[in-house]
Scaffold this active site. Structure first.
Site, PDB file in Angstrom:
ATOM      1  N   ASP A  44       2.407   2.018   3.298  1.00 53.19           N
ATOM      2  CA  ASP A  44       3.380   1.058   3.845  1.00 53.19           C
ATOM      3  C   ASP A  44       4.802   1.525   3.544  1.00 53.19           C
ATOM      4  OD1 ASP A  44       1.135  -0.505   4.283  1.00 53.19           O
ATOM      5  OD2 ASP A  44       1.479  -1.763   2.506  1.00 53.19           O
TER       6      ASP A  44
ATOM      7  N   GLU B  42      -8.822 -13.825  -1.538  1.00 57.88           N
ATOM      8  CA  GLU B  42      -8.091 -14.099  -0.288  1.00 57.88           C
ATOM      9  C   GLU B  42      -8.776 -15.231   0.467  1.00 57.88           C
ATOM     10  OE1 GLU B  42      -6.556 -10.807   1.910  1.00 57.88           O
ATOM     11  OE2 GLU B  42      -6.960 -11.767   3.835  1.00 57.88           O
TER      12      GLU B  42
ATOM     13  N   HIS C 230       0.885  -1.173   0.000  1.00 56.15           N
ATOM     14  CA  HIS C 230       0.000   0.000   0.000  1.00 56.15           C
ATOM     15  C   HIS C 230       0.917   1.215   0.000  1.00 56.15           C
ATOM     16  CE1 HIS C 230      -2.351  -2.993   2.364  1.00 56.15           C
ATOM     17  NE2 HIS C 230      -3.414  -2.464   1.807  1.00 56.15           N
TER      18      HIS C 230
ATOM     19  N   ASP D  32      -4.500 -13.812  -2.399  1.00 57.14           N
ATOM     20  CA  ASP D  32      -3.899 -13.423  -1.127  1.00 57.14           C
ATOM     21  C   ASP D  32      -3.918 -14.658  -0.246  1.00 57.14           C
ATOM     22  OD1 ASP D  32      -3.288 -10.876  -1.820  1.00 57.14           O
ATOM     23  OD2 ASP D  32      -4.497  -9.907  -0.280  1.00 57.14           O
TER      24      ASP D  32
ATOM     25  N   ASP E  76     -10.853 -11.962  10.863  1.00 63.53           N
ATOM     26  CA  ASP E  76      -9.872 -11.966   9.782  1.00 63.53           C
ATOM     27  C   ASP E  76      -8.487 -12.079  10.416  1.00 63.53           C
ATOM     28  OD1 ASP E  76      -8.764 -11.796   7.314  1.00 63.53           O
ATOM     29  OD2 ASP E  76      -9.059  -9.643   7.078  1.00 63.53           O
TER      30      ASP E  76
ATOM     31  N   ASP F 241      -0.624 -12.399   2.311  1.00 63.70           N
ATOM     32  CA  ASP F 241      -1.310 -11.386   3.123  1.00 63.70           C
ATOM     33  C   ASP F 241      -1.572 -12.023   4.491  1.00 63.70           C
ATOM     34  OD1 ASP F 241      -2.656  -9.265   4.074  1.00 63.70           O
ATOM     35  OD2 ASP F 241      -4.232  -9.226   2.558  1.00 63.70           O
TER      36      ASP F 241
ATOM     37  N   GLU G 256     -10.505  -7.059  -4.697  1.00 62.58           N
ATOM     38  CA  GLU G 256     -10.336  -8.105  -3.678  1.00 62.58           C
ATOM     39  C   GLU G 256     -11.606  -8.189  -2.836  1.00 62.58           C
ATOM     40  OE1 GLU G 256      -6.599  -7.907  -1.528  1.00 62.58           O
ATOM     41  OE2 GLU G 256      -7.556  -8.810   0.226  1.00 62.58           O
TER      42      GLU G 256
ATOM     43  N   HIS H 234     -10.898 -14.224   3.464  1.00 63.16           N
ATOM     44  CA  HIS H 234     -12.109 -13.510   3.081  1.00 63.16           C
ATOM     45  C   HIS H 234     -13.187 -14.492   2.613  1.00 63.16           C
ATOM     46  CE1 HIS H 234      -9.611  -9.599   2.204  1.00 63.16           C
ATOM     47  NE2 HIS H 234      -9.478 -10.049   3.444  1.00 63.16           N
TER      48      HIS H 234
ATOM     49  N   ASP I 168      -5.776 -13.632   9.424  1.00 57.24           N
ATOM     50  CA  ASP I 168      -4.614 -13.554   8.519  1.00 57.24           C
ATOM     51  C   ASP I 168      -3.428 -14.404   8.989  1.00 57.24           C
ATOM     52  OD1 ASP I 168      -5.860 -11.884   6.715  1.00 57.24           O
ATOM     53  OD2 ASP I 168      -4.963 -10.045   7.472  1.00 57.24           O
TER      54      ASP I 168
HETATM   55  C1  XUL Z   1      -7.619  -6.688   4.316  1.00 58.98           C
HETATM   56  C2  XUL Z   1      -6.810  -7.086   3.146  1.00 58.98           C
HETATM   57  C3  XUL Z   1      -5.929  -6.018   2.571  1.00 58.98           C
HETATM   58  C4  XUL Z   1      -5.808  -6.069   1.091  1.00 58.98           C
HETATM   59  C5  XUL Z   1      -5.035  -4.932   0.488  1.00 58.98           C
HETATM   60  O1  XUL Z   1      -8.422  -7.702   4.814  1.00 58.98           O
HETATM   61  O2  XUL Z   1      -6.824  -8.210   2.736  1.00 58.98           O
HETATM   62  O3  XUL Z   1      -4.677  -6.126   3.164  1.00 58.98           O
HETATM   63  O4  XUL Z   1      -5.184  -7.251   0.683  1.00 58.98           O
HETATM   64  O5  XUL Z   1      -5.561  -3.695   0.805  1.00 58.98           O
HETATM   65 CO    CO Z   2      -5.759  -9.186   1.258  1.00 60.42          CO
END
Ligand code: XUL
Ligand code: CO
Length: 442
Positions: A110, A274, A107, A302, A313, A345, A238, A277, A315
């Site tokens: 970042d 993702e 991003h 992702d 979430d 991610d 996404e 998600h 991750d």
């Molecule tokens: C948030 C997510 C983000 C996107 C990029 O859940 O997945 O990090 O991948 O903005």
């Molecule tokens: Co993501």
């Protein structure tokens, strides 16, 4: 030029990660990811295009809503934003190159702190992307995708492209313009939109139709700007159903595809799917992959996993071989990921506080993907799986079945064909048989 001398500055206990084969007991080696090994007609490296996510790996500090940061971040010291950003980039490129990877994703925020306003931020981005160009050339590393963070700053609390206030939408436009410029400058292969706050908290204060129209307008403007400035890569949306908003407009793959079709964006946009998600949308990951593949829109991934107990979430780094093998079967069978790659991610846990933990996490994820791909390829090419699947649809190869698919039959024809229906027989779906077959190959 400090890049060379800084090469080993941050992860001193770790050298270059090598492939040592499955019998190796070295926790800092690949056991399955032999990047030059061929699976089908491509190397593992070309199949997967692994990317490191700048935000989780180099910006996330382990803080959560209940507690302070926990993570040692030796690159995050110094008074000037420029110094901190360069150090962070030194750490990132040291890490990416020690893993032997070729890509990263970022991003805008970042890369460097925003500063007091969008003009400062633009200048800072120019500065850090100059440095990134040097680092990319030195380590032969590329940008898989860039994006703008349009969800963290309070100005975006009511959304960015879907904000009820036009002035906020204009600010988001300026930010995306700069992020697209940065992505093009760095040779980024793709550009992502994750609509973190593009959605609503309450329908009572929301004009949904107006907001969706605005979002489509915004995406068209971004696409037109990028194309005008020479960007030839793919745009990805996404999907995510919720968090941080109660309801996000990009809910899941099917919802996003409907949106892209309605607003005439299918030529330029595909999906970045993702795993976590998909879980939050109450889908399997392979469901989301298949939905995208059906529309020729499986653009990028992702990689991570959620938690089946708490519905957050989280991750986390992926660990489930059985599930990932099924995902890889769909990716391979549909012709592979189009334009994108596999971006981790994912973040190490708050209590994973050794610098080496970031290596263990990525090595595990990379090896798991390699292993799943190899197994999926074997299942698709050497097992009876494909014929089991096509046999299930055998009756469509009859002349009546072919006529149906060609649109030549009416409902009356169906009634004539079925007669009194007495010839129907039960046909097993053989789910458990196939589940066992997958396990045999694992
Ligand atoms: C948030 C997510 C983000 C996107 C990029 O859940 O997945 O990090 O991948 O903005
Ligand atoms: Co993501």
């Amino acid at each position: 030029m400090t890049a060379q001398s800084n090469q080993s500055a941050y992860f001193k206990n770790v050298g270059k990660i090598k492939f040592e084969g499955k019998d190796s007991d070295n926790p800092l080696a690949y056991r399955y990811y032999d990047k030059d090994a061929k699976v089908g007609d491509k190397t593992l490296e070309d199949h997967m295009k692994f990317a490191v996510a700048y935000w989780h790996s180099f910006c996330g500090d382990g803080g959560d809503p209940f507690g302070h940061p926990t993570r040692p971040m030796p690159w995050n010291i110094g008074n000037s934003a420029e110094d901190r950003a360069k150090q962070k980039m030194d750490a990132a490129f040291e890490f990416i190159s020690k893993l032997g990877l070729k890509y990263y994703c970022f991003h805008d925020i970042d890369l460097i702190d925003e500063g007091e306003n969008i003009n400062t931020f633009g200048k800072r981005l120019d500065f850090i992307t100059d440095y990134a160009l040097e680092k990319q050339a030195e380590f032969d590393v590329k940008v898989l995708w860039g994006t703008a963070n349009l969800f963290s700053h309070p100005r975006y609390m009511n959304g960015a492209a879907t904000n009820p206030d036009f002035q906020v939408v204009a600010h988001a436009g300026a930010q995306v313009k700069n992020a697209i410029d940065a992505t093009i400058k760095l040779g980024g292969e793709n550009y992502v939109f994750w609509g973190g706050r593009e959605g609503y908290m309450s329908l009572l204060n929301t004009n949904m139709k107006k907001e969706l129209d605005h979002m489509a307008q915004f995406l068209h403007m971004a696409k037109d700007y990028a194309r005008k400035n020479g960007f030839t890569g793919t745009f990805f949306i996404e999907p995510k159903p919720a968090e941080p908003t109660k309801h996000q407009y990009d809910y899941d793959a099917a919802t996003v595809l409907g949106f892209l079709r309605e607003y005439d964006l299918m030529d330029d946009f595909k999906l970045n799917l993702e795993v976590n998600h998909a879980t939050l949308a109450l889908h399997t990951f392979e469901h989301e992959l298949q939905v995208a593949a059906n529309s020729n829109a499986l653009g990028s991934i992702d990689a991570n996993r959620g938690d089946y107990q708490n519905g957050w979430d989280t991750d986390q780094f992926p660990v489930n071989l059985y599930e990932l093998t099924q995902a890889m079967m769909i990716i391979l069978d549909s012709g592979g990921i189009q334009g994108g790659g596999i971006n981790f991610d994912a973040k190490i846990r708050r209590n994973s506080t050794d610098l080496e933990d970031l290596f263990y996490a990525h090595i595990g994820g990379i090896d798991l993907f390699a292993r799943a791909l190899i197994i999926a390829h074997q299942i698709l090419t050497t097992s009876e799986y494909k014929s089991l699947l096509s046999n299930r649809y055998q009756s469509w190869e009859t002349s009546a079945g072919l006529d149906y698919e060609a649109g030549k039959l009416s409902l009356e024809d169906l009634a004539n064909i079925t007669g009194d229906g007495s010839h129907l027989k039960a046909t097993s779906g053989r789910q458990e048989y196939i589940e066992n077959l997958i396990n045999r190959y694992i």
